[in-house]
Write a protein that holds these residues in place. Structure first.
Motif, PDB file in Angstrom:
ATOM      1  N   LYS A  60       1.664 -54.953 -83.630  1.00 23.54           N
ATOM      2  CA  LYS A  60       1.102 -54.198 -82.512  1.00 23.54           C
ATOM      3  C   LYS A  60       2.103 -53.174 -82.010  1.00 23.54           C
ATOM      4  N   GLY A  61       1.562 -52.055 -81.553  1.00 20.60           N
ATOM      5  CA  GLY A  61       2.402 -51.001 -81.021  1.00 20.60           C
ATOM      6  C   GLY A  61       1.589 -49.755 -80.762  1.00 20.60           C
ATOM      7  N   LYS A  62       2.290 -48.665 -80.475  1.00 20.99           N
ATOM      8  CA  LYS A  62       1.642 -47.393 -80.166  1.00 20.99           C
ATOM      9  C   LYS A  62       2.137 -46.312 -81.121  1.00 20.99           C
ATOM     10  N   THR A  63       1.216 -45.386 -81.415  1.00 20.39           N
ATOM     11  CA  THR A  63       1.602 -44.238 -82.224  1.00 20.39           C
ATOM     12  C   THR A  63       1.618 -42.996 -81.344  1.00 20.39           C
ATOM     13  N   SER A  64       2.373 -42.021 -81.767  1.00 19.60           N
ATOM     14  CA  SER A  64       2.370 -40.740 -81.074  1.00 19.60           C
ATOM     15  C   SER A  64       1.041 -40.054 -81.338  1.00 19.60           C
ATOM     16  N   ASP A  65       0.677 -39.154 -80.470  1.00 20.53           N
ATOM     17  CA  ASP A  65      -0.559 -38.398 -80.627  1.00 20.53           C
ATOM     18  C   ASP A  65      -0.198 -37.048 -81.229  1.00 20.53           C
ATOM     19  N   SER A  66      -0.152 -36.998 -82.537  1.00 24.00           N
ATOM     20  CA  SER A  66       0.202 -35.742 -83.192  1.00 24.00           C
ATOM     21  C   SER A  66      -0.853 -35.388 -84.228  1.00 24.00           C
ATOM     22  N   PRO A  95      10.399 -54.582 -79.306  1.00 22.51           N
ATOM     23  CA  PRO A  95      11.458 -53.982 -80.120  1.00 22.51           C
ATOM     24  C   PRO A  95      11.855 -54.844 -81.317  1.00 22.51           C
ATOM     25  N   GLY A  96      11.714 -56.156 -81.176  1.00 20.91           N
ATOM     26  CA  GLY A  96      12.046 -57.054 -82.277  1.00 20.91           C
ATOM     27  C   GLY A  96      11.128 -56.921 -83.473  1.00 20.91           C
ATOM     28  N   ASP A  97       9.962 -56.281 -83.295  1.00 16.47           N
ATOM     29  CA  ASP A  97       9.017 -56.104 -84.398  1.00 16.47           C
ATOM     30  C   ASP A  97       9.304 -54.869 -85.249  1.00 16.47           C
ATOM     31  N   LEU A  98      10.290 -54.079 -84.872  1.00 19.01           N
ATOM     32  CA  LEU A  98      10.592 -52.857 -85.617  1.00 19.01           C
ATOM     33  C   LEU A  98      10.972 -53.170 -87.062  1.00 19.01           C
ATOM     34  N   GLU A  99      11.890 -54.096 -87.247  1.00 13.37           N
ATOM     35  CA  GLU A  99      12.319 -54.449 -88.600  1.00 13.37           C
ATOM     36  C   GLU A  99      11.162 -55.069 -89.388  1.00 13.37           C
ATOM     37  N   THR A 100      10.342 -55.893 -88.719  1.00 16.04           N
ATOM     38  CA  THR A 100       9.176 -56.492 -89.377  1.00 16.04           C
ATOM     39  C   THR A 100       8.241 -55.397 -89.880  1.00 16.04           C
ATOM     40  N   ALA A 101       8.000 -54.390 -89.062  1.00 15.86           N
ATOM     41  CA  ALA A 101       7.116 -53.290 -89.453  1.00 15.86           C
ATOM     42  C   ALA A 101       7.658 -52.573 -90.687  1.00 15.86           C
ATOM     43  N   MET A 102       8.950 -52.300 -90.703  1.00 18.02           N
ATOM     44  CA  MET A 102       9.552 -51.599 -91.843  1.00 18.02           C
ATOM     45  C   MET A 102       9.477 -52.457 -93.103  1.00 18.02           C
ATOM     46  N   GLN A 103       9.746 -53.740 -92.992  1.00 19.99           N
ATOM     47  CA  GLN A 103       9.701 -54.613 -94.158  1.00 19.99           C
ATOM     48  C   GLN A 103       8.269 -54.771 -94.685  1.00 19.99           C
ATOM     49  N   ARG A 104       7.300 -54.793 -93.781  1.00 14.80           N
ATOM     50  CA  ARG A 104       5.902 -54.863 -94.219  1.00 14.80           C
ATOM     51  C   ARG A 104       5.529 -53.601 -94.993  1.00 14.80           C
ATOM     52  N   LEU A 105       5.964 -52.456 -94.503  1.00  6.86           N
ATOM     53  CA  LEU A 105       5.688 -51.213 -95.218  1.00  6.86           C
ATOM     54  C   LEU A 105       6.352 -51.209 -96.588  1.00  6.86           C
ATOM     55  N   ARG A 106       7.587 -51.662 -96.646  1.00  2.00           N
ATOM     56  CA  ARG A 106       8.314 -51.689 -97.921  1.00  2.00           C
ATOM     57  C   ARG A 106       7.592 -52.575 -98.935  1.00  2.00           C
ATOM     58  N   ALA A 107       7.033 -53.682 -98.479  1.00  2.00           N
ATOM     59  CA  ALA A 107       6.325 -54.594 -99.377  1.00  2.00           C
ATOM     60  C   ALA A 107       4.914 -54.098 -99.712  1.00  2.00           C
ATOM     61  N   ALA A 108       4.228 -53.495 -98.739  1.00  2.00           N
ATOM     62  CA  ALA A 108       2.816 -53.147 -98.914  1.00  2.00           C
ATOM     63  C   ALA A 108       2.586 -51.810 -99.611  1.00  2.00           C
ATOM     64  N   ALA A 148      16.302 -47.762 -85.095  1.00  2.00           N
ATOM     65  CA  ALA A 148      16.532 -48.982 -84.325  1.00  2.00           C
ATOM     66  C   ALA A 148      17.377 -48.749 -83.080  1.00  2.00           C
ATOM     67  N   LYS A 149      18.218 -47.729 -83.102  1.00  2.00           N
ATOM     68  CA  LYS A 149      19.122 -47.508 -81.969  1.00  2.00           C
ATOM     69  C   LYS A 149      18.558 -46.547 -80.932  1.00  2.00           C
ATOM     70  N   ASP A 150      17.364 -46.016 -81.177  1.00  2.00           N
ATOM     71  CA  ASP A 150      16.724 -45.149 -80.188  1.00  2.00           C
ATOM     72  C   ASP A 150      16.196 -46.002 -79.036  1.00  2.00           C
ATOM     73  N   ASN A 151      15.935 -45.355 -77.922  1.00  2.00           N
ATOM     74  CA  ASN A 151      15.355 -46.047 -76.792  1.00  2.00           C
ATOM     75  C   ASN A 151      14.047 -45.355 -76.429  1.00  2.00           C
ATOM     76  N   PRO A 152      12.916 -45.875 -76.788  1.00  2.48           N
ATOM     77  CA  PRO A 152      12.697 -47.163 -77.433  1.00  2.48           C
ATOM     78  C   PRO A 152      12.874 -47.067 -78.951  1.00  2.48           C
ATOM     79  N   PRO A 153      13.151 -48.201 -79.598  1.00  2.00           N
ATOM     80  CA  PRO A 153      13.225 -48.217 -81.059  1.00  2.00           C
ATOM     81  C   PRO A 153      11.877 -47.823 -81.654  1.00  2.00           C
ATOM     82  N   MET A 154      11.878 -47.080 -82.753  1.00  2.00           N
ATOM     83  CA  MET A 154      10.616 -46.622 -83.342  1.00  2.00           C
ATOM     84  C   MET A 154      10.768 -46.335 -84.821  1.00  2.00           C
TER      85      MET A 154
END
Length: 175
Positions: A60-66, A95-108, A148-154
């Motif tokens: 879960k999260g939010k995307t930018s409107d672009s 913020p803890g889901d950032l790495e999970t999101a990246m790993q899911r993308l890498r696998a999927a 990961a080091k941005d505020n918020p992480p994205m």
């Protein structure tokens, strides 16, 4: 959510230069041919590719409107040829889901026709994790940067098409 201006200022030119690894290329330019299309139809297609990538994130999260934008094909007649760039970002609810999101993308991504062509830290001071993948069937490339080091992480996501040609008698629409 606002997109950081600095992110776009760096991401857009880099995406145009580095996301060109698809196999089918136009006359040695390194940019894949994406076929014939109007600018608006091509933009819709690239936004559809982005939507498919978003669906693979799985947290879960939010995307930018672009929106997608039309750019030139390097070395081609700008009246007849164009590319589509769709930069967007994803901020997980936790913020803890950032790495999970990246790993899911890498696998999927490979399970959905994407070939990962680069994965690892970038050259920035933060050593952001970056994944670059090409999809020959969709004539598109994506670069995903885990910030990961941005505020918020994205995640910063740049989807770019191959080089389209407008149909005979039509012109490239720039937006």
């Amino acid at each position: 959510m606002k997109i950081k201006l600095g992110v776009l200022a760096v991401a857009a030119p880099l995406a145009l230069v580095t996301l060109t690894g698809c196999d089918t290329t136009d006359s040695g330019s390194g940019i894949p041919s994406a076929g014939t299309s109007t600018s608006s139809e091509a933009a819709d297609a690239v936004e559809g590719v982005s939507s498919g990538i978003y669906d693979l994130i799985g947290v879960k999260g939010k995307t930018s409107d672009s929106r997608a934008t039309v750019t030139e094909c390097s070395g081609k007649d700008p009246e007849k040829y164009f590319r589509v760039l769709h930069p967007w970002s994803f901020t997980p609810a936790s913020p803890g889901d950032l790495e999970t999101a990246m790993q899911r993308l890498r696998a999927a991504l490979p399970k959905h026709g994407w070939k990962i062509v680069a994965y690892g830290p970038d050259a920035s001071r933060n050593k952001n994790l970056r994944l670059t993948a090409d999809n020959d069937a969709k004539k598109a490339s994506v670069r995903i940067t885990q910030m990961a080091k941005d505020n918020p992480p994205m995640l910063s996501v740049d989807v770019v098409s191959g080089c389209y040609q407008v149909p005979d008698g039509q012109q490239v629409e720039h937006f």
